[in-house]
Design an enzyme around this catalytic site. Structure first.
Site, PDB file in Angstrom:
ATOM      1  N   ASN A 149      32.314  53.121 -21.061  1.00  0.00           N
ATOM      2  CA  ASN A 149      31.458  52.251 -21.892  1.00  0.00           C
ATOM      3  C   ASN A 149      29.972  52.550 -21.714  1.00  0.00           C
ATOM      4  O   ASN A 149      29.139  51.975 -22.406  1.00  0.00           O
ATOM      5  CB  ASN A 149      31.754  50.767 -21.628  1.00  0.00           C
ATOM      6  CG  ASN A 149      31.407  50.311 -20.220  1.00  0.00           C
ATOM      7  OD1 ASN A 149      30.444  50.780 -19.608  1.00  0.00           O
ATOM      8  ND2 ASN A 149      32.189  49.377 -19.695  1.00  0.00           N
ATOM      9  N   PRO A 159      35.470  46.419  -4.557  1.00  0.00           N
ATOM     10  CA  PRO A 159      34.657  47.545  -4.100  1.00  0.00           C
ATOM     11  C   PRO A 159      35.070  48.792  -4.877  1.00  0.00           C
ATOM     12  O   PRO A 159      36.204  49.257  -4.765  1.00  0.00           O
ATOM     13  CB  PRO A 159      35.011  47.647  -2.605  1.00  0.00           C
ATOM     14  CG  PRO A 159      35.538  46.295  -2.243  1.00  0.00           C
ATOM     15  CD  PRO A 159      36.236  45.805  -3.465  1.00  0.00           C
ATOM     16  N   ARG A 167      45.538  60.104  23.690  1.00  0.00           N
ATOM     17  CA  ARG A 167      45.861  60.724  22.391  1.00  0.00           C
ATOM     18  C   ARG A 167      47.116  61.585  22.530  1.00  0.00           C
ATOM     19  O   ARG A 167      47.930  61.669  21.605  1.00  0.00           O
ATOM     20  CB  ARG A 167      44.692  61.551  21.874  1.00  0.00           C
ATOM     21  CG  ARG A 167      44.283  62.714  22.764  1.00  0.00           C
ATOM     22  CD  ARG A 167      43.217  63.583  22.136  1.00  0.00           C
ATOM     23  NE  ARG A 167      42.760  64.618  23.069  1.00  0.00           N
ATOM     24  CZ  ARG A 167      42.454  65.847  22.718  1.00  0.00           C
ATOM     25  NH1 ARG A 167      42.558  66.224  21.454  1.00  0.00           N
ATOM     26  NH2 ARG A 167      42.033  66.723  23.613  1.00  0.00           N
ATOM     27  N   HIS A 194      28.963  62.615  17.627  1.00  0.00           N
ATOM     28  CA  HIS A 194      30.400  62.397  17.616  1.00  0.00           C
ATOM     29  C   HIS A 194      30.851  61.341  18.627  1.00  0.00           C
ATOM     30  O   HIS A 194      32.052  61.077  18.736  1.00  0.00           O
ATOM     31  CB  HIS A 194      31.126  63.714  17.904  1.00  0.00           C
ATOM     32  CG  HIS A 194      31.170  64.653  16.747  1.00  0.00           C
ATOM     33  ND1 HIS A 194      30.045  65.031  16.053  1.00  0.00           N
ATOM     34  CD2 HIS A 194      32.216  65.278  16.142  1.00  0.00           C
ATOM     35  CE1 HIS A 194      30.394  65.866  15.080  1.00  0.00           C
ATOM     36  NE2 HIS A 194      31.695  66.025  15.113  1.00  0.00           N
ATOM     37  N   GLU A 204      38.056  61.115   5.024  1.00  0.00           N
ATOM     38  CA  GLU A 204      38.420  59.904   5.753  1.00  0.00           C
ATOM     39  C   GLU A 204      38.509  58.684   4.840  1.00  0.00           C
ATOM     40  O   GLU A 204      39.434  57.869   4.976  1.00  0.00           O
ATOM     41  CB  GLU A 204      37.406  59.626   6.874  1.00  0.00           C
ATOM     42  CG  GLU A 204      37.401  60.635   7.991  1.00  0.00           C
ATOM     43  CD  GLU A 204      36.458  61.801   7.724  1.00  0.00           C
ATOM     44  OE1 GLU A 204      36.322  62.657   8.617  1.00  0.00           O
ATOM     45  OE2 GLU A 204      35.853  61.850   6.613  1.00  0.00           O
TER      46      GLU A 204
END
Length: 669
Positions: free
Chosen positions: A190, A120, A360, A476, A414
Site C-alpha cells: 500500500n 512486532p 555445553r 563475545h 539468530e
C-alpha cells in the site's frame, strides 16, 4: 440509508471494511487503514481457499493464516467473527478494552483462530517459515501410501513494514533456500508507513529481492480485483517447489474520501466525519457494526465447506490409525505434548571421574542420548553447531532432499532462528531447540520474548556464557545478557553448575510445556561434582538446593552460586571451614523455578535467620538482591570483559577462592 450494492462479494468485503472501521472508532484507537485495503484479500482467503473449521480451531491439518502485520488485527477479528469462530460481536465491540479477546494486536493464547501472536513486524513471517518447516518435517514423518494426513499450507499477510525488518529477510532467505512450497505470502503493497510514503526509506524492488531468494513472485495490480487475486492464490497453491510471494497493490484506507492513500489512515480512527463520508462513498448504512444477512450466508456456506473438509480428514486419519497404529499414536502424543515412554533412559550419568567437562559438552551428550528416543526433538544452531554441541550425529540435515531430518542449519540468522522456532512450536509437531552464544541472544530477544508471551515450549541452548569464554574478548563475552533473560516473564533460565546439573536442566526443560527454557552453558571445562551426583536429581527440579551444608552446626553465612561459580563456592567453603567458619553452599541454577516453590522450602534452603549471604556469579549483579537481602553482597561483573585466557580473567575479575573468602569475611565483620 440502505446498502446500495447487491453484489454479494462487494457486500461482504464492505462488511469487513466497516466492521474494522467501527471497531477502531469505538475503541478510539487502532489501525483502520490496512483492514480497509486488505478486505478483499481477507474475504477471498477465508471463504474460498483457507482449509479451516471454525468449530475446531485446533484441527491439526488446518491451513494456517498468519497476520504478520499484526496492527491490522481488526481485519483478522472481523474475519474470525464472520467465519463463525468463538468471537461474538460483543468482543468486536470491546476491541482493545481490558479483558476482551480482541487485543490491540493478535494474541494466539487469547483468541480462538489466531495462529500466532504478532505485532512486532517481521515476526509473523518468521513464524510462518517455522510452520512451513514443521509441516514438511511432519509430512515426511507421517504421510504414507494414500494417507496424506499432513497436507496443509501456510498463508501469511505481510506489510511494507514487515519486509523492511531484518528478521523477515533472514527468514525468507532461509525459506527460499529450503524451497518451502507450502508457504505463500501476500505482500500488502500500500506504499504507506506511519511517517508517510514508503518512498521516504524503501525504494527497492521487493519482488526481485524475493526472486533472488528463490521464491516464485506473482503480482496483482488491484487489491480489489477478486478474479486476479483468486488466480494468483491458485497459482501460489499449485507451486510445490518454492515459496510464493504475491505482491498485491492495495490502497490504505480504501473508500475514505479524505484519508485513502495517506498516513492519516494508518494508526488512528478515521473520525466521525470521515467515517460518515466513507459510508456515503461506499453506499453503506449509518448503523455501526452492521452485518447484512447476505454476508452471514456467504460465510456460513464457507464454514460448512470447511466442516466437510475437516470431517473427511478425520475419516482419513481413522483409516490411517487402523493401518498404521504406531505413527498415529506418535502423532497424537505430539499434539498432546506427551513425551514417549522411556525417553529418560537416554539421559547420561556423570561421575567425578568423567570430568572435567564443559556444560555445553554435557548438553551435547544429553542430545545424543535422548534424540533416538525422542524423534520429534528438532533444531540446530545459528552456524555454531560444533561450538553449541547441538548436532544430532547420524540423523541427517533437513533439506529439500531429506525433509524428515531433525538437524536444521539456520545460518548466521539468530533472529530468524528464534522466530522459526516459535512457528515450529506452535504446530506442536516438534520440540524445537536452537543454539548460539549467549551474547547473541540479544539478536533474537524479540522472538524469545514472544515465545514467553505465547507460552511456547521452545528450548534455547546458549553457550559461552560468561567472560570466561576467554580470548574472543568483550565483544563475545556476555555480562548483562543472563539478567536480561531473567527479566522476561515466563522464560525459565537454567544455568547449571556442572554436567549433572546440566542433565537435570534438560529434564526440567523438557517437562516445561508452559513456556520457553534457556539453558545457559559454559565454554570452559568444569569439574564434575560429587555433591551434584548425590543431590542434583532432586535439587535442580526445585530450582535451588543445599549443595553442601556447614560442618558442625548452623551456618554463619551462605554462599549462593550458579554455573561455573558453583565449584568456586565449594572451594571457598572448604577453606573457610578450615578456618573455623561454617558456611552453607547453595546452588541456584534456576531462579524462576526456585521462586515458585513454597516458602517453607525456600526458607529451608535460604534460612531467613542467616542474613550474611554472598552471591557469586560471573555476570551483572542486578537482581541478586532478591536472594541476598540488604545484609548480603554480590561478587559479579559490572564492566565489560577483556581478551585473555579465562584463568587470567578469573584472577583479574576476582573470581578466586581467596577473593571469595575475603568478601565473605568482610560481610561477617
Amino acid at each position: 440509508m440502505t446498502q446500495t450494492t447487491t453484489d454479494v462479494d462487494t457486500l461482504a468485503i464492505n462488511t469487513i471494511r466497516f466492521l474494522a472501521v467501527d471497531m477502531v472508532e469505538r475503541a478510539k484507537s487502532g489501525h483502520p487503514g490496512a483492514p480497509m485495503g486488505q478486505a478483499a484479500l481477507g474475504y477471498l482467503l477465508f471463504t474460498r481457499h483457507l482449509r479451516h473449521d471454525p468449530t475446531d480451531p485446533g484441527w491439526p491439518d488446518r491451513d494456517r493464516f498468519v497476520l504478520s502485520c499484526g496492527h491490522a488485527s481488526a481485519l483478522l477479528y472481523t474475519l474470525l467473527h464472520l467465519s463463525g469462530y468463538d468471537l461474538p460481536m460483543e468482543e468486536l465491540q470491546r476491541f482493545r478494552q481490558l479483558g476482551s479477546r480482541t487485543a490491540g494486536h493478535p494474541e494466539s493464547h487469547l483468541t480462538p483462530g489466531v495462529e500466532t501472536t504478532t505485532g512486532p513486524l517481521g515476526q509473523g513471517l518468521g513464524n510462518a517459515v517455522g510452520m512451513a518447516i514443521a509441516q514438511r518435517m511432519a509430512a515426511a514423518t507421517f504421510n504414507v501410501d494414500d494417507y496424506p494426513v499432513v497436507d496443509h499450507r501456510i498463508w501469511a499477510l505481510a506489510s511494507d513494514g514487515d519486509l523492511m525488518e531484518g528478521v523477515a529477510s533472514e527468514a525468507c532467505s532461509l525459506a527460499g533456500h529450503h524451497r518451502l512450497g507450502r508457504l505463500n505470502v501476500f505482500y500488502d503493497d500500500n506504499r504507506i508507513s506511519i511517517d508517510g510514503p514508503t518512498s521516504l526509506t524503501f525504494t527497492e524492488d521487493v519482488g526481485r529481492r524475493f526472486e533472488a531468494y528463490g521464491w516464485q513472485v506473482l503480482r496483482v495490480a488491484d487489491g480489489n480485483d477478486l478474479a486476479a487475486l483468486d488466480e494468483a492464490t491458485r497459482m501460489a497453491a499449485a507451486e510445490e517447489g518454492r515459496p510464493t510471494l504475491v505482491v498485491v497493490r492495495t490502497h490504505i484506507g480504501y473508500g475514505s474520501p479524505g484519508k485513502q492513500d495517506t498516513a492519516a489512515a494508518h494508526g488512528a480512527p478515521l473520525g466521525p466525519e470521515e467515517v460518515a463520508a466513507t459510508r456515503r462513498a461506499l453506499g453503506w448504512p449509518e448503523e455501526a457494526f452492521h452485518v447484512p444477512e447476505e454476508t452471514r450466508e456467504v460465510f456460513a456456506a464457507a464454514r460448512q465447506r470447511g466442516r466437510r473438509t475437516h470431517t473427511e480428514w478425520r475419516e482419513l486419519f481413522e483409516r490411517y490409525a487402523a493401518e498404521h497404529p504406531g505413527p498415529a499414536a506418535d502423532f497424537r502424543a505430539r499434539l498432546e505434548g506427551r513425551l514417549p515412554d522411556g525417553w529418560e533412559a537416554g539421559l547420561p550419568r556423570f561421575s567425578p571421574d568423567d570430568g572435567p567437562l564443559a556444560t555445553r559438552k554435557a548438553s551435547g551428550a544429553v542430545i545424543a542420548g535422548i534424540a533416538p528416543r525422542l524423534p520429534w526433538l528438532a533444531g540446530g544452531s545459528a552456524d555454531l553447531a560444533g561450538s553449541n554441541n547441538t548436532y544430532q550425529k547420524g540423523a541427517g540435515d533437513f533439506s529439500p532432499g531429506n525433509p524428515g531430518a531433525p538437524n536444521i542449519h539456520f545460518g548466521v540468522r539468530e533472529h530468524a532462528m528464534g522466530a522459526v522456532l516459535n512457528g515450529m512450536a506452535l504446530t506442536r509437531m516438534q520440540i524445537p531447540y536452537g543454539g548460539t552464544f549467549l551474547i547473541f541472544s540479544d539478536y533474537m530477544r524479540p522472538s524469545v520474548r514472544l515465545a514467553a508471551l505465547m507460552g511456547l515450549p521452545v528450548l534455547y541452548i546458549f553457550t559461552h556464557d560468561s567472560i570466561f569464554l576467554g580470548e574472543d574478548g568483550p565483544t563475545h563475552q556476555p555480562v548483562s545478557q543472563l539478567m536480561g533473560l531473567r527479566a522476561i516473564p515466563n522464560l525459565t533460565v537454567i544455568r547449571p553448575g556442572d554436567a549433572n546439573e546440566t542433565v537435570e536442566g534438560w529434564r526440567l526443560a523438557l517437562a516445561n510445556r508452559t513456556g520457553p527454557t534457556a539453558l545457559v552453558l559454559t565454554r570452559q571445562k568444569l569439574p564434575i561434582l560429587a555433591e551434584t551426583a548425590a543431590r542434583a536429581a532432586t535439587g535442580v527440579p526445585r530450582g535451588g538446593y543445599v549443595l553442601a551444608d556447614a560442618e558442625g552446626g548452623e551456618p554463619e553465612a551462605l554462599l549462593i552460586a550458579t554455573g561455573s561459580e558453583v565449584p568456586l563456592a565449594l572451594a571457598a567453603r572448604e577453606k573457610l571451614a578450615g578456618e573455623g567458619v561454617p558456611v552453607r553452599v547453595v546452588s541456584l541454577p534456576c531462579w524462576e523455578v526456585f521462586g515458585a516453590q513454597n516458602r517453607e522450602y525456600r526458607d529451608s534452603v535460604l534460612p531467613p535467620g542467616v542474613r550474611k549471604r554472598l552471591a557469586v556469579e560471573a555476570g551483572s549483579p542486578l537482581g541478586w538482591e532478591r536472594w541476598v537481602g540488604d545484609a548480603g553482597d554480590v561478587l559479579g561483573v559490572e564492566r565489560f570483559g577483556a581478551s585473555a585466557p579465562y584463568q587470567d580473567l578469573a584472577t583479574e575479575y576476582g573470581f578466586t577462592v581467596d577473593n571469595v573468602v575475603r568478601r565473605l569475611r568482610a560481610l561477617l565483620g
